[in-house]
Design a protein around this motif. Structure first.
Motif, short mmCIF file in Angstrom:
data_model
loop_
_atom_site.label_atom_id
_atom_site.label_comp_id
_atom_site.label_asym_id
_atom_site.label_seq_id
_atom_site.Cartn_x
_atom_site.Cartn_y
_atom_site.Cartn_z
N THR A 62 27.59 62.39 19.19
CA THR A 62 28.73 62.30 20.11
C THR A 62 28.56 61.15 21.10
OG1 THR A 62 29.02 64.69 19.94
CG2 THR A 62 30.09 63.60 21.79
N LEU A 63 27.31 60.92 21.52
CA LEU A 63 27.01 59.84 22.46
C LEU A 63 26.16 58.78 21.78
CD1 LEU A 63 25.93 61.88 25.62
CD2 LEU A 63 28.14 60.78 25.24
N SER A 64 26.43 57.53 22.06
CA SER A 64 25.55 56.44 21.64
C SER A 64 24.38 56.39 22.62
CB SER A 64 26.30 55.11 21.65
OG SER A 64 26.62 54.75 22.99
N LYS A 65 23.34 55.63 22.29
CA LYS A 65 22.24 55.47 23.23
C LYS A 65 22.73 54.82 24.53
CE LYS A 65 18.16 55.53 20.34
NZ LYS A 65 16.88 54.88 20.03
N GLU A 66 23.61 53.85 24.40
CA GLU A 66 24.16 53.20 25.59
C GLU A 66 24.90 54.21 26.47
OE1 GLU A 66 27.66 50.02 26.46
OE2 GLU A 66 26.17 49.43 24.95
N GLN A 67 25.68 55.09 25.86
CA GLN A 67 26.40 56.11 26.62
C GLN A 67 25.44 57.13 27.23
OE1 GLN A 67 28.90 57.18 23.30
NE2 GLN A 67 30.74 56.44 24.36
N GLY A 68 24.42 57.52 26.48
CA GLY A 68 23.42 58.44 27.03
C GLY A 68 22.74 57.86 28.25
N ARG A 69 22.39 56.58 28.16
CA ARG A 69 21.75 55.93 29.31
C ARG A 69 22.70 55.84 30.49
NH1 ARG A 69 17.99 51.09 26.70
NH2 ARG A 69 16.70 52.49 25.45
N GLU A 70 23.97 55.56 30.21
CA GLU A 70 24.94 55.48 31.31
C GLU A 70 25.07 56.82 32.02
OE1 GLU A 70 29.57 54.19 32.10
OE2 GLU A 70 28.47 53.25 30.45
N HIS A 71 25.02 57.91 31.26
CA HIS A 71 25.06 59.24 31.89
C HIS A 71 23.84 59.45 32.79
CE1 HIS A 71 28.57 61.08 30.03
NE2 HIS A 71 28.21 60.53 28.88
N VAL A 72 22.68 59.00 32.35
CA VAL A 72 21.45 59.19 33.13
C VAL A 72 21.44 58.28 34.36
CG1 VAL A 72 18.95 58.89 33.10
CG2 VAL A 72 20.09 60.09 31.23
N TYR A 73 21.83 57.03 34.19
CA TYR A 73 21.82 56.09 35.31
C TYR A 73 22.98 56.30 36.29
CZ TYR A 73 18.11 53.25 33.27
OH TYR A 73 16.90 52.80 32.78
N GLY A 74 24.07 56.91 35.81
CA GLY A 74 25.25 57.05 36.64
C GLY A 74 26.08 55.79 36.69
N MET A 75 25.75 54.84 35.86
CA MET A 75 26.44 53.55 35.76
C MET A 75 25.90 52.85 34.52
SD MET A 75 24.39 51.36 38.71
CE MET A 75 24.56 52.63 39.95
N PRO A 76 26.55 51.80 34.08
CA PRO A 76 25.97 51.05 32.95
C PRO A 76 24.55 50.57 33.29
CG PRO A 76 28.23 50.37 33.32
CD PRO A 76 27.85 51.25 34.49
N TYR A 77 23.68 50.61 32.28
CA TYR A 77 22.28 50.24 32.50
C TYR A 77 22.17 48.84 33.08
CZ TYR A 77 17.54 48.71 31.46
OH TYR A 77 16.29 48.19 31.55
N ALA A 78 22.97 47.89 32.60
CA ALA A 78 22.89 46.52 33.10
C ALA A 78 23.17 46.46 34.60
CB ALA A 78 23.84 45.62 32.33
#
Length: 97
Positions: free
Chosen positions: A54-70
């Motif tokens: 359901t989530l890509s790794k990029e989306q999973g990271r965004e959920h954890v960071y609360g914003m895009p990783y970049a």
């Protein structure tokens, strides 16, 4: 062996961990890796894997960071020192099962 927590308890603890990591931007990923062998990226990747696609790794990271990783990286990540990188490398060796 992990205890068998009900999903609601596990989810609440996970959300609290994520909120804590979002608050503690001073805790650098390289230091988390050096101490515990995982970091925010790992947690985001695990979230993506647990989502069953359901989530890509990029989306999973965004959920954890609360914003895009970049964005988080540009705002909060400091350059890693050679000592931090060496500690991280040693810690990651202990992750092998």
């Amino acid at each position: 062996m992990l205890p068998d927590y009900d999903d609601a308890t596990a989810a609440a603890a996970f959300r609290r961990l994520v909120a804590h990591l979002q608050h503690r931007t001073d805790a650098q990923n390289v230091d988390l890796m050096g101490l515990a062998g995982f970091c925010r990226n790992c947690l985001g990747d695990w979230l993506a894997e647990a989502s069953g696609g359901t989530l890509s790794k990029e989306q999973g990271r965004e959920h954890v960071y609360g914003m895009p990783y970049a964005d988080w990286k540009a705002r909060h990540q400091q350059p890693a020192t050679p000592e931090q990188l060496a500690r991280m490398d040693e810690s990651l060796k202990r992750n092998a099962r």
